[in-house]
Scaffold this motif. Structure first.
Motif, PDB file in Angstrom:
ATOM      1  N   GLN A   5       0.837  -1.190   0.000  1.00  0.00           N
ATOM      2  CA  GLN A   5       0.000   0.000   0.000  1.00  0.00           C
ATOM      3  C   GLN A   5       0.879   1.248   0.000  1.00  0.00           C
ATOM      4  O   GLN A   5       1.676   1.463   0.895  1.00  0.00           O
ATOM      5  N   ARG A   6       0.726   2.058  -1.030  1.00  0.00           N
ATOM      6  CA  ARG A   6       1.477   3.316  -1.095  1.00  0.00           C
ATOM      7  C   ARG A   6       0.772   4.364  -0.242  1.00  0.00           C
ATOM      8  O   ARG A   6      -0.457   4.445  -0.241  1.00  0.00           O
ATOM      9  N   VAL A   7       1.537   5.171   0.462  1.00  0.00           N
ATOM     10  CA  VAL A   7       0.962   6.281   1.212  1.00  0.00           C
ATOM     11  C   VAL A   7       1.666   7.567   0.787  1.00  0.00           C
ATOM     12  O   VAL A   7       2.861   7.571   0.493  1.00  0.00           O
ATOM     13  N   ARG A   8       0.896   8.641   0.732  1.00  0.00           N
ATOM     14  CA  ARG A   8       1.469   9.936   0.396  1.00  0.00           C
ATOM     15  C   ARG A   8       2.026  10.548   1.680  1.00  0.00           C
ATOM     16  O   ARG A   8       1.298  10.735   2.643  1.00  0.00           O
ATOM     17  N   VAL A   9       3.296  10.822   1.662  1.00  0.00           N
ATOM     18  CA  VAL A   9       3.951  11.396   2.835  1.00  0.00           C
ATOM     19  C   VAL A   9       4.918  12.480   2.363  1.00  0.00           C
ATOM     20  O   VAL A   9       5.282  12.537   1.189  1.00  0.00           O
ATOM     21  N   LYS A  10       5.311  13.328   3.288  1.00  0.00           N
ATOM     22  CA  LYS A  10       6.291  14.372   2.980  1.00  0.00           C
ATOM     23  C   LYS A  10       7.453  14.176   3.944  1.00  0.00           C
ATOM     24  O   LYS A  10       7.409  14.594   5.097  1.00  0.00           O
ATOM     25  N   ILE A  11       8.474  13.467   3.471  1.00  0.00           N
ATOM     26  CA  ILE A  11       9.632  13.142   4.305  1.00  0.00           C
ATOM     27  C   ILE A  11      10.881  13.650   3.587  1.00  0.00           C
ATOM     28  O   ILE A  11      11.038  13.446   2.385  1.00  0.00           O
ATOM     29  N   TYR A  12      11.750  14.296   4.337  1.00  0.00           N
ATOM     30  CA  TYR A  12      12.997  14.791   3.753  1.00  0.00           C
ATOM     31  C   TYR A  12      14.133  13.815   4.035  1.00  0.00           C
ATOM     32  O   TYR A  12      14.074  13.012   4.963  1.00  0.00           O
ATOM     33  N   GLY A  13      15.168  13.911   3.226  1.00  0.00           N
ATOM     34  CA  GLY A  13      16.309  13.041   3.447  1.00  0.00           C
ATOM     35  C   GLY A  13      17.411  13.321   2.438  1.00  0.00           C
ATOM     36  O   GLY A  13      17.421  14.363   1.775  1.00  0.00           O
ATOM     37  N   ARG A  14      18.339  12.385   2.332  1.00  0.00           N
ATOM     38  CA  ARG A  14      19.442  12.472   1.373  1.00  0.00           C
ATOM     39  C   ARG A  14      19.625  11.093   0.742  1.00  0.00           C
ATOM     40  O   ARG A  14      19.287  10.085   1.350  1.00  0.00           O
ATOM     41  N   PHE A  15      20.179  11.071  -0.469  1.00  0.00           N
ATOM     42  CA  PHE A  15      20.446   9.787  -1.108  1.00  0.00           C
ATOM     43  C   PHE A  15      21.814   9.825  -1.764  1.00  0.00           C
ATOM     44  O   PHE A  15      22.343  10.882  -2.096  1.00  0.00           O
TER      45      PHE A  15
END
Length: 205
Positions: free
Chosen positions: A19-29
């Motif tokens: 199940q995909r959820v819409r979220v707003k998460i910051y990070g680095r890759f």
């Protein structure tokens, strides 16, 4: 020759079950060339994730990402998007279960409109001057604008990248937002009121 990454990538049937959820998460890759770039998750499931980013890798390229609230994930780019890319998440069944629980919590948090910096009352400390330390040992004088049990907003001349681990005084945390005069920091653990009082209110300049 199939790579180990592809052997662990979920099948299309498996992906449909996540199940995909819409979220707003910051990070680095980090891409295969070892370069690091900031990113923002737009939607995610335990099996794949869509990232908004200025730098876009190539389909089939391996990616390691460090995401706020989630931690370290790795996977393979499946397709490029207009403003980023989508990637698989290579993880054990146990890790997937943990991701599912984290995503459920994050989705509910967003649904209830509880941003990380408003969960606890924010106050201005009596002694706002302190030091922000980065993992590489650099340190900078800063002024705490306001403070809560879960984080702080600080006025500072530099802006460490989103997701960077820092120490604010003796409090471990990470940068979660930039604003005009400084950065917002979320503590790694919710602090006790007595701890914050001893750290920032009882100090003598």
């Amino acid at each position: 020759m199939r790579s180990a990454a592809m052997d662990h990538a979920p099948s299309w049937a498996e992906k449909r079950n996540f199940q995909r959820v819409r979220v707003k998460i910051y990070g680095r890759f980090m891409l295969e060339d070892r370069t690091e770039h900031p990113c923002q998750v737009t939607d995610m499931s335990p099996g794949n994730v869509a990232l908004r980013a200025d730098r876009i890798g190539e389909p089939g390229e391996k990616v390691i990402a460090y995401l706020d609230h989630i931690g370290r994930i790795e996977g393979v780019i499946t397709r490029t998007l207009e403003d980023g890319f989508a990637m698989t998440v290579i993880a054990s069944e146990r890790k997937r279960d943990k991701l599912a629980a984290q995503l459920t919590w994050l989705a509910n948090k967003h649904e209830l409109d509880l941003p990380e910096d408003r969960r606890h009352e924010r106050v201005a400390p009596r002694n706002p001057m302190t030091v922000l330390r980065l993992a590489d040992g650099r340190q900078y004088q800063c002024r705490i604008i306001d403070l809560s049990l879960s984080g702080a907003a600080v006025e500072i001349d530099v802006k460490p990248a989103l997701g960077v681990q820092v120490m604010l005084g003796t409090m471990r945390g990470q940068v979660v937002r930039h604003f005009e005069d400084g950065v917002a920091i979320e503590f790694a653990v919710v602090q006790m009121p007595e701890t914050l009082d001893a750290e920032f209110n009882d100090l003598r300049g």
